[in-house]
Design an enzyme around this catalytic site. Structure first.
Site, PDB file in Angstrom:
ATOM      1  N   HIS A 133       0.919  -1.308  -0.175  1.00  0.00           N
ATOM      2  CA  HIS A 133       0.092  -0.256   0.121  1.00  0.00           C
ATOM      3  C   HIS A 133       0.766   1.113  -0.068  1.00  0.00           C
ATOM      4  CE1 HIS A 133      -2.951   3.061   1.857  1.00  0.00           C
ATOM      5  NE2 HIS A 133      -3.227   2.692   0.570  1.00  0.00           N
ATOM      6  N   HIS A 188      -6.145   4.131  -6.171  1.00  0.00           N
ATOM      7  CA  HIS A 188      -7.218   4.863  -5.580  1.00  0.00           C
ATOM      8  C   HIS A 188      -7.076   6.308  -5.871  1.00  0.00           C
ATOM      9  CE1 HIS A 188      -9.569   1.960  -3.184  1.00  0.00           C
ATOM     10  NE2 HIS A 188      -8.781   1.139  -3.992  1.00  0.00           N
ATOM     11  N   GLU A 199     -16.680   1.644   0.523  1.00  0.00           N
ATOM     12  CA  GLU A 199     -16.167   2.165   1.882  1.00  0.00           C
ATOM     13  C   GLU A 199     -17.224   3.375   2.268  1.00  0.00           C
ATOM     14  OE1 GLU A 199     -12.386   3.297   0.332  1.00  0.00           O
ATOM     15  OE2 GLU A 199     -12.853   5.394  -0.026  1.00  0.00           O
TER      16      GLU A 199
HETATM   17  C1  NOJ Z   1      -8.852   6.024   0.657  1.00  0.00           C
HETATM   18  C2  NOJ Z   1      -9.085   4.811  -0.249  1.00  0.00           C
HETATM   19  O1  NOJ Z   1     -10.009   4.676  -1.122  1.00  0.00           O
HETATM   20  C3  NOJ Z   1      -8.959   3.719   1.109  1.00  0.00           C
HETATM   21  O2  NOJ Z   1      -9.204   2.461   0.433  1.00  0.00           O
HETATM   22  C4  NOJ Z   1      -7.875   3.832   1.588  1.00  0.00           C
HETATM   23  O3  NOJ Z   1      -8.048   2.821   2.830  1.00  0.00           O
HETATM   24  C5  NOJ Z   1      -7.832   5.116   2.243  1.00  0.00           C
HETATM   25  N1  NOJ Z   1      -7.808   6.148   1.246  1.00  0.00           N
HETATM   26  C6  NOJ Z   1      -6.164   5.146   2.927  1.00  0.00           C
HETATM   27  O4  NOJ Z   1      -5.211   5.160   1.827  1.00  0.00           O
HETATM   28 CA    CA Z   2     -11.425   6.545  -2.085  1.00  0.00          CA
END
Ligand code: NOJ
Ligand code: CA
Length: 717
Positions: A413, A483, A508
């Site tokens: 990540h 993202h 999310e």
């Molecule tokens: C936004 C992303 O969409 C999410 O998946 C991620 O956990 C957070 N940013 C932190 O990077």
């Molecule tokens: Ca996002």
């Protein structure tokens, strides 16, 4: 005498201009017809018809350039070329194994009649399901480098279409879709009425983003987007509510300019997909076909997969990204998340690795493993993260060893918090670090305002950045899931390691905001997903009470609809997003997620209507297994699913995961029934979908025992 001569020349040329006849050319394939016209003033126009209906009335083509603000008129035609193309190509991964690319091409060569006579070509490709066109600035002596101050392309609609739209924000696509008539589009109304955290004042109250999905008053479906967005800024559309005209509106840079170009240069394709069937919009391959073939000769390292992750627990406030006692941005009202709640610790990561290994899940994502999360959000700081420095409780050597021993692939990540310039400096090192520790993919993130300051997520500088990252990742044989990038435009054909992106409002939002209503997932495939796969993160099983800080928060689907999303929302990197313990309580339903794949040989859209329902069947690549997903909006309905796609003469075992009669997304989302039947290609399943519900079905060749012991599905009339 001299003056007279000049006057005479002027009169002759005016006369010439005046009598300059309009010139027209057309090209068609199936029901789609494209007509190009150069009108009397030398302005290029195009028009699109579907059958006997005009769907785009004569519409302007051209630009305002720094060197010619009227680069849309006074052209002369130098010539035209026509070409036919019909070839089938194979995907590295995707919704189908083979894709037919069949089009008629018309190229018009134009020269400006104004000094110094710049050259411009316009290339049209006519497909059976729509039209793509692009501008081509050929190599020429006078127009070498120039600035696009505006692209003036228009799409003149022929009626007050119904539209599924999000506002023209330059930095995010993470909006709910509004369904309204073209004449009602106005971002200010949204700002005035919405309680959603994503809603902001868009710079142009009448601009919307693409893909823009529409339905005409007489029932045609039209989708406008772009293909192959490279070295240019993203196209939005300015809506004229009165005459239903849409005008390209490019995302500006810090100076307000739209693109810096050097000839020879080809712009992205502008795409218009059209059909009288909504299903055909979803099965269209027009955008992929307009992208270049893969630039990667060796793609054996690119492997679609399911993945789980140390992730939902942070989204729901159970643990933190940061190691020390600093409040995470998602904590309630700035409340401190106590020390010791760091999610990415070795023992916890191993728990997820075990869970993946036991359940046919190939990857594990770990967020919050690297330093920087103590103060990462909204500070517009140039340097926030270090992409090679783990927190002290994340033993990367041991985790790498453990994952390898369980044959699980780790997903890196790299959140940049918008500081793309810092990521550019660090990314080569970051990718070498991934190679060193055997990570095969990376999830990047661009939360917050972009650095270089003044740039936008969807402007030319960032468009170049995302591609540089994909290319650099490819050099290191790393798969990419971005993202908060620009929305996709089919570049996954050219760079098949750029497998997925978010670029939209994912699951999310049901964790940290008011969430997304049940219709959301029935609109996404017609909008955000038209350009490419979405990392939506399906598979939430605990539908209520999951957010530690906001106990009454709940999902807006039934559990079965979460299952169906594995089929209806395509991604080659598909998350199994919930916590391992939440799957424990529904082990029987979890079997569908264990079985389902992420790479398909064939796809059939069985039924669809944007905003209402989507039914899809897909066949696993290189296998006789089929999977079906059917979802509905806030209304319950009966899905009518003909299994005529199955091999004739073969008996299959269908396992149906469906909403129980008592289920609905709001009050009873975790109530479901699992049934098995023997089916064949004469079977017509009729399945009740609850409000906000869905069904997921696996269909595998039946064994002798299945045929003897399991009852045959009886078609209802
Ligand atoms: C936004 C992303 O969409 C999410 O998946 C991620 O956990 C957070 N940013 C932190 O990077
Ligand atoms: Ca996002």
């Amino acid at each position: 005498m001299k003056l007279n001569k000049t006057l005479i020349t002027l009169c002759i040329s005016l006369l010439f201009l005046d009598t300059h006849a309009q010139q027209g050319f057309s090209s068609s394939l199936g029901k789609v017809k494209l007509t190009f016209t150069l009108d009397k003033s030398g302005s290029p126009l195009y028009e699109v018809a579907y059958g006997n209906k005009t769907i785009i009335a004569p519409s302007r083509l051209g630009f305002a350039l720094d060197t010619d603000s009227l680069f849309y008129t006074s052209f002369q035609l130098l010539g035209t070329d026509k070409n036919s193309f019909d070839q089938t190509w194979q995907t590295v991964w995707g919704e189908t194994k083979d894709i037919r690319n069949h089009y008629e091409e018309l190229t018009v060569h134009l020269q400006s009649q104004k000094a110094p006579g710049y050259l411009l070509n316009i290339v049209f490709r006519v497909f059976e399901d729509g039209v793509g066109f692009r501008y081509d600035f050929p190599l020429q002596p006078k127009l070498k480098y120039f600035i696009v101050t505006d692209e003036l392309t228009q799409f003149n609609l022929t009626g007050n279409n119904k539209a599924f739209w999000i506002p023209g924000d330059f930095d995010t696509n993470e909006y709910l879709y509004t369904t309204s008539l073209i004449s009602e589009i106005d971002n200010r109304k949204l700002v005035a009425t919405s309680t959603d955290i994503a809603v902001r004042v868009a710079p142009d109250p009448f601009a919307v983003q693409t893909p823009l999905m529409m339905k005409t008053p007489d029932g045609l479906y039209i989708n406008i987007h772009e293909a192959a967005l490279v070295n240019y800024s993203a196209m939005q559309l300015h809506v004229n509510q009165k005459n239903y005209s849409l005008t390209a509106s490019l995302v500006p840079d810090a100076y307000g300019n739209k693109a810096y170009l050097h000839a020879p240069f080809k712009t992205p394709w502008r795409t218009i997909i059209v059909s009288d069937k909504a299903e055909e919009i979803l099965s269209s391959k027009l955008i992929l076909n307009l992208n270049e073939p893969s630039k990667l000769s060796n793609t054996s390292w690119i492997k679609p997969m399911k993945f789980t992750g140390v992730w939902w627990e942070m989204q729901t406030g159970k643990s933190s990204w940061s190691y020390s006692d600093y409040p995470d941005s998602l904590g309630k009202d700035g409340q401190l998340i106590p020390h010791g709640h760091h999610g990415a610790n070795t023992a916890n990561v191993k728990r997820y690795i075990d869970f993946a290994a036991a359940n046919n899940i190939q990857g594990v994502l770990v967020e919050g493993w690297n330093t920087g999360w103590e103060d990462w959000f909204g500070n517009w700081k140039e340097k926030v993260f270090d992409y090679t420095k783990p927190y002290p409780d994340f033993d990367i050597v041991e985790i790498t060893r453990y994952a390898a021993s369980k044959n699980v692939s780790l997903i890196m990540h790299n959140e940049t918090s918008g500081s793309a310039s810092d990521y550019e400096r660090q990314m080569d090192t970051a990718f070498r670090f991934m190679n060193l520790f055997g990570y095969k993919s990376v999830k990047t993130g661009y939360v917050g305002r972009i650095i270089p300051r003044g740039e936008h997520h969807d402007g030319q500088w960032m468009i170049d950045h995302y591609l540089r990252v994909a290319q650099k990742a490819a050099e290191h044989q790393i798969m990419l899931d971005s993202h908060e990038p620009v929305r996709p435009t089919g570049l996954q054909r050219t760079w098949p390691n750029w497998m997925a992106s978010e670029a939209g409002r994912g699951n999310e939002y049901n964790a940290f905001s008011i969430g997304s209503p049940p219709e959301h997932e029935t609109i996404l495939p017609f909008t955000r997903l038209m350009g490419g796969p979405m990392d939506y993160t399906p598979g939430i099983f605990k539908m209520k009470g999951y957010n530690v800080n906001v106990p009454d928060r709940q999902m807006h689907t039934t559990l079965c609809k979460q299952l169906a999303l594995y089929v209806t929302l395509y991604s080659p990197l598909q998350m199994v997003a919930d916590l391992p313990e939440n799957y424990e309580t529904h082990k029987d339903a979890f079997q569908f997620i264990r079985d389902v794949t992420t790479d398909w040989e064939d796809t059939r859209i069985l039924g669809a209507e944007p905003g209402d329902y989507i039914y899809i069947a897909r066949k696993e690549k290189g296998s006789p297994k089929w999977f079906v997903g059917a979802i509905t909006d806030e209304n319950s309905r009966k899905a009518d699913l003909s299994l005529s796609f199955l091999d004739k003469g073969t008996k299959y075992l269908a396992t149906i995961y469906r909403d129980s009669p008592q289920a609905d997304w709001k009050d009873n989302p975790e109530s479901y029934i699992i049934e098995q039947f023997v089916v064949d290609n004469d079977t017509r399943l009729k399945i009740d979908l609850a409000k906000g519900g869905g069904t997921a079905i696996s269909i595998f060749p039946a064994s002798e025992k299945d045929i003897k012991t399991i009852k045959k599905y009886r078609n209802l009339l």
